[in-house]
Design an enzyme around this catalytic site. Structure first.
Site, PDB file in Angstrom:
ATOM      1  N   GLY A   9    -103.249  12.870  15.858  1.00  0.00           N
ATOM      2  CA  GLY A   9    -103.340  12.142  14.583  1.00  0.00           C
ATOM      3  C   GLY A   9    -102.599  12.891  13.485  1.00  0.00           C
ATOM      4  N   GLY A  12    -101.169  11.467   9.849  1.00  0.00           N
ATOM      5  CA  GLY A  12    -102.061  10.973   8.805  1.00  0.00           C
ATOM      6  C   GLY A  12    -102.055  11.837   7.554  1.00  0.00           C
ATOM      7  N   GLN A  13    -102.931  11.457   6.615  1.00  0.00           N
ATOM      8  CA  GLN A  13    -102.962  12.142   5.315  1.00  0.00           C
ATOM      9  C   GLN A  13    -103.216  13.650   5.493  1.00  0.00           C
ATOM     10  OE1 GLN A  13    -106.311  11.356   2.733  1.00  0.00           O
ATOM     11  NE2 GLN A  13    -105.282  12.196   0.945  1.00  0.00           N
ATOM     12  N   ASP A  35     -99.198  11.671  17.633  1.00  0.00           N
ATOM     13  CA  ASP A  35     -99.813  10.519  16.966  1.00  0.00           C
ATOM     14  C   ASP A  35     -99.529   9.292  17.831  1.00  0.00           C
ATOM     15  OD1 ASP A  35    -100.733  10.264  13.684  1.00  0.00           O
ATOM     16  OD2 ASP A  35    -100.424   8.389  14.800  1.00  0.00           O
ATOM     17  N   ILE A  36    -100.204   8.193  17.511  1.00  0.00           N
ATOM     18  CA  ILE A  36     -99.990   6.952  18.246  1.00  0.00           C
ATOM     19  C   ILE A  36     -98.677   6.279  17.821  1.00  0.00           C
ATOM     20  CG2 ILE A  36    -101.287   5.505  16.601  1.00  0.00           C
ATOM     21  CD1 ILE A  36    -101.993   4.934  20.163  1.00  0.00           C
ATOM     22  N   ASP A  53    -101.960   8.710  22.712  1.00  0.00           N
ATOM     23  CA  ASP A  53    -103.095   7.866  22.331  1.00  0.00           C
ATOM     24  C   ASP A  53    -104.379   8.666  22.521  1.00  0.00           C
ATOM     25  OD1 ASP A  53    -105.076   6.011  21.960  1.00  0.00           O
ATOM     26  OD2 ASP A  53    -104.293   4.546  23.413  1.00  0.00           O
ATOM     27  N   TYR A 143    -118.295   4.004  10.220  1.00  0.00           N
ATOM     28  CA  TYR A 143    -117.599   5.291  10.160  1.00  0.00           C
ATOM     29  C   TYR A 143    -118.613   6.434  10.063  1.00  0.00           C
ATOM     30  CZ  TYR A 143    -114.642   8.925   7.939  1.00  0.00           C
ATOM     31  OH  TYR A 143    -113.983  10.086   7.610  1.00  0.00           O
ATOM     32  N   LYS A 147    -119.472   9.558  12.667  1.00  0.00           N
ATOM     33  CA  LYS A 147    -119.397  10.981  12.299  1.00  0.00           C
ATOM     34  C   LYS A 147    -120.743  11.673  12.556  1.00  0.00           C
ATOM     35  CE  LYS A 147    -115.109  11.208  10.865  1.00  0.00           C
ATOM     36  NZ  LYS A 147    -114.095  11.929  11.667  1.00  0.00           N
ATOM     37  N   ILE A 173    -110.362  13.546   0.057  1.00  0.00           N
ATOM     38  CA  ILE A 173    -109.247  14.494  -0.046  1.00  0.00           C
ATOM     39  C   ILE A 173    -108.108  13.877  -0.859  1.00  0.00           C
ATOM     40  CG2 ILE A 173    -107.650  15.952   1.251  1.00  0.00           C
ATOM     41  CD1 ILE A 173    -110.541  16.633   1.888  1.00  0.00           C
TER      42      ILE A 173
HETATM   43  N1  LIG Z   1    -108.837  11.822   4.037  1.00  0.00           N
HETATM   44  C1  LIG Z   1    -110.098  12.006   3.664  1.00  0.00           C
HETATM   45  O1  LIG Z   1    -110.417  11.905   2.480  1.00  0.00           O
HETATM   46  C2  LIG Z   1    -111.136  12.366   4.707  1.00  0.00           C
HETATM   47  C3  LIG Z   1    -112.449  12.621   4.271  1.00  0.00           C
HETATM   48  C4  LIG Z   1    -113.424  12.925   5.226  1.00  0.00           C
HETATM   49  C5  LIG Z   1    -113.083  13.048   6.572  1.00  0.00           C
HETATM   50  N2  LIG Z   1    -111.791  12.790   6.963  1.00  0.00           N
HETATM   51  C6  LIG Z   1    -111.500  12.884   8.407  1.00  0.00           C
HETATM   52  O2  LIG Z   1    -110.339  13.662   8.628  1.00  0.00           O
HETATM   53  C7  LIG Z   1    -109.599  13.134   9.750  1.00  0.00           C
HETATM   54  C8  LIG Z   1    -108.181  12.829   9.319  1.00  0.00           C
HETATM   55  O3  LIG Z   1    -108.238  11.907   8.255  1.00  0.00           O
HETATM   56  P1  LIG Z   1    -106.919  11.353   7.538  1.00  0.00           P
HETATM   57  O4  LIG Z   1    -107.316  11.057   6.137  1.00  0.00           O
HETATM   58  O5  LIG Z   1    -105.767  12.219   7.808  1.00  0.00           O
HETATM   59  O6  LIG Z   1    -106.765   9.959   8.308  1.00  0.00           O
HETATM   60  P2  LIG Z   1    -105.477   9.000   8.363  1.00  0.00           P
HETATM   61  O7  LIG Z   1    -105.967   7.615   8.583  1.00  0.00           O
HETATM   62  O8  LIG Z   1    -104.578   9.273   7.215  1.00  0.00           O
HETATM   63  O9  LIG Z   1    -104.753   9.530   9.682  1.00  0.00           O
HETATM   64  C9  LIG Z   1    -105.231   9.267  10.978  1.00  0.00           C
HETATM   65  C10 LIG Z   1    -104.061   9.344  11.934  1.00  0.00           C
HETATM   66  O10 LIG Z   1    -104.554   9.017  13.233  1.00  0.00           O
HETATM   67  C11 LIG Z   1    -103.581   8.226  13.872  1.00  0.00           C
HETATM   68  N3  LIG Z   1    -104.192   7.436  14.935  1.00  0.00           N
HETATM   69  C12 LIG Z   1    -104.881   6.262  14.838  1.00  0.00           C
HETATM   70  N4  LIG Z   1    -105.226   5.840  16.062  1.00  0.00           N
HETATM   71  C13 LIG Z   1    -104.780   6.752  16.945  1.00  0.00           C
HETATM   72  C14 LIG Z   1    -104.842   6.886  18.360  1.00  0.00           C
HETATM   73  N5  LIG Z   1    -105.448   5.943  19.116  1.00  0.00           N
HETATM   74  N6  LIG Z   1    -104.267   7.955  18.932  1.00  0.00           N
HETATM   75  C15 LIG Z   1    -103.643   8.910  18.180  1.00  0.00           C
HETATM   76  N7  LIG Z   1    -103.539   8.843  16.838  1.00  0.00           N
HETATM   77  C16 LIG Z   1    -104.116   7.773  16.229  1.00  0.00           C
HETATM   78  C17 LIG Z   1    -102.995   7.352  12.782  1.00  0.00           C
HETATM   79  O11 LIG Z   1    -101.709   6.844  13.143  1.00  0.00           O
HETATM   80  C18 LIG Z   1    -102.936   8.349  11.608  1.00  0.00           C
HETATM   81  O12 LIG Z   1    -101.689   8.991  11.543  1.00  0.00           O
HETATM   82  C19 LIG Z   1    -110.404  11.925  10.228  1.00  0.00           C
HETATM   83  O13 LIG Z   1    -111.276  12.306  11.260  1.00  0.00           O
HETATM   84  C20 LIG Z   1    -111.202  11.533   9.027  1.00  0.00           C
HETATM   85  O14 LIG Z   1    -112.385  10.869   9.389  1.00  0.00           O
HETATM   86  C21 LIG Z   1    -110.839  12.446   6.063  1.00  0.00           C
END
Ligand SMILES: NC(=O)c1ccc[n+]([C@@H]2O[C@H](COP(=O)([O-])OP(=O)(O)OC[C@H]3O[C@@H](n4cnc5c(N)ncnc54)[C@H](O)[C@@H]3O)[C@@H](O)[C@H]2O)c1
Length: 317
Positions: A9, A12-13, A35-36, A53, A143, A147, A173
């Site tokens: 992943g 992602g952010q 990533d996917i 995946d 969600y 968690k 974040i």
């Molecule tokens: N951003 C926040 O504010 C925040 C807060 C609390 C917890 N989190 C946790 O941190 C982690 C990362 O969060 P984020 O904000 O970067 O999420 P995001 O949605 O920005 O990124 C998630 C990534 O996972 C990828 N993804 C989706 N399905 C997939 C699959 N089947 N196989 C592989 N990759 C796949 C997506 O393409 C994406 O790039 C998550 O577990 C989230 O729950 C984030």
């Protein structure tokens, strides 16, 4: 010997900035981003990258064997707002990806796992102010349920099988590189972009909704510090409370307005208001501070200055 790391992943952010930091610490070739999809081309082209995946156990296993991976950061998930639209998909991805990684670690294939939890494990019956590490967790979102259950399994795999899994309950974040992926705290990122692009913002939460938040640099520091800490100092194997700043949409508006006096805001709460109302407004993270010396650097105004300065450069370019 340097650790060989897989980030799942990574586009992602958080994954985007985590991968960059891990490459600084361990060397580019020792950190495989995956990533996917390849939506983040800058990251895809910055070092080793695999399409992977997170729901496919054999694909993760093969990738780990091929690259001799010993550490996994599992960042793939469906977040709070998107999870409410696609509950079964959120359950499927969030739980199965975690089981795949924990089961690989159980076999000894993987030595260390990072998996993020969230303040979404808390719910309306949780004490809202200064929420303790150990408290009532009755989440009302899919969600949050994934968690909370994930935390239980992490602790179980540590206790029963000795898996070295570490976790943080991230607050919202805030960052300027990759856009957030469908969470309830996304407004606190969007507001900076709209301030620069439009000079105004319509907020999907009410002005007095206080939530725990953190600047990305602090979140990345917490993650790498926790993973570097000696195993004996980790007393929490479910997930650590982590806190930096708590603010409302009105607070962040005023912080931006101090830098951009013309900026205006309106409020139009939507379905995400109910999710935000079920979460704490501030978090007690004293256990993380004691166990592995966690401390944050950014307050609201220093974060605002950094966000505006970085985004101005981005939009000018
Ligand atoms: N951003 C926040 O504010 C925040 C807060 C609390 C917890 N989190 C946790 O941190 C982690 C990362 O969060 P984020 O904000 O970067 O999420 P995001 O949605 O920005 O990124 C998630 C990534 O996972 C990828 N993804 C989706 N399905 C997939 C699959 N089947 N196989 C592989 N990759 C796949 C997506 O393409 C994406 O790039 C998550 O577990 C989230 O729950 C984030």
């Amino acid at each position: 010997m340097s650790s060989k790391i897989l980030v799942i992943g990574a586009c992602g952010q958080i994954g985007t900035e985590l991968t960059t930091k891990l490459r600084e610490l361990h060397g580019t070739d020792n950190v495989i981003a995956s990533d996917i999809n390849t939506r983040n081309l800058e990251l895809v082209n910055a070092g080793p990258f695999e399409i992977l995946d997170a729901k496919n156990f054999n694909a993760i296993k093969d990738c780990c064997v091929n690259h001799e991976i010993d550490t996994i950061y599992l960042m793939a998930a469906l977040l709070s707002a998107t999870g409410e639209k696609y509950p079964m998909e959120a359950w499927d991805l969030n739980m199965n990806s975690l089981f795949h990684v924990l089961n690989l670690a159980k076999t000894g294939q993987i030595k260390k796992v990072f998996w993020p939890s969230s303040i979404a494990v808390f719910g309306p019956t949780t004490p809202r102010e200064n929420t303790p590490q150990h408290t009532i967790c009755e989440p009302t979102t899919v969600y949050g349920i994934t968690k909370q259950v994930g935390e239980r399994w992490c602790e179980y795999y540590h206790e029963k099988y000795g898996v070295d899994v570490r976790s943080i309950r991230y607050p919202g974040i805030i960052s300027h590189k990759a856009m957030p992926g469908g969470g309830t705290t996304d407004y606190a990122v969007e507001i900076y972009h709209e301030a620069i692009k439009e000079g105004k913002y319509e907020c999907f939460l009410s002005e007095d909704t206080s939530l725990p938040m953190m600047f990305m640099d602090d979140a990345i520091k917490a993650t790498t510090d926790l993973m570097a800490a000696p195993s004996e100092s980790i007393s929490i194997r479910s997930s650590y409370n982590l806190s930096a700043i708590s603010f409302t949409p009105k607070d962040i508006f005023e912080s931006i307005k101090a830098e951009m006096p013309e900026f205006t805001i309106t409020y139009q709460p939507d379905f995400r208001q109910a999710i935000a109302d079920s979460w704490p407004s501030s978090i007690d993270d004293s256990v993380a501070r004691k166990d592995w010396n966690w401390s944050h650097d950014f307050d609201l105004d220093t974060m605002t200055k950094e966000m505006l300065s970085q985004l101005k450069k981005k939009y000018t370019a």
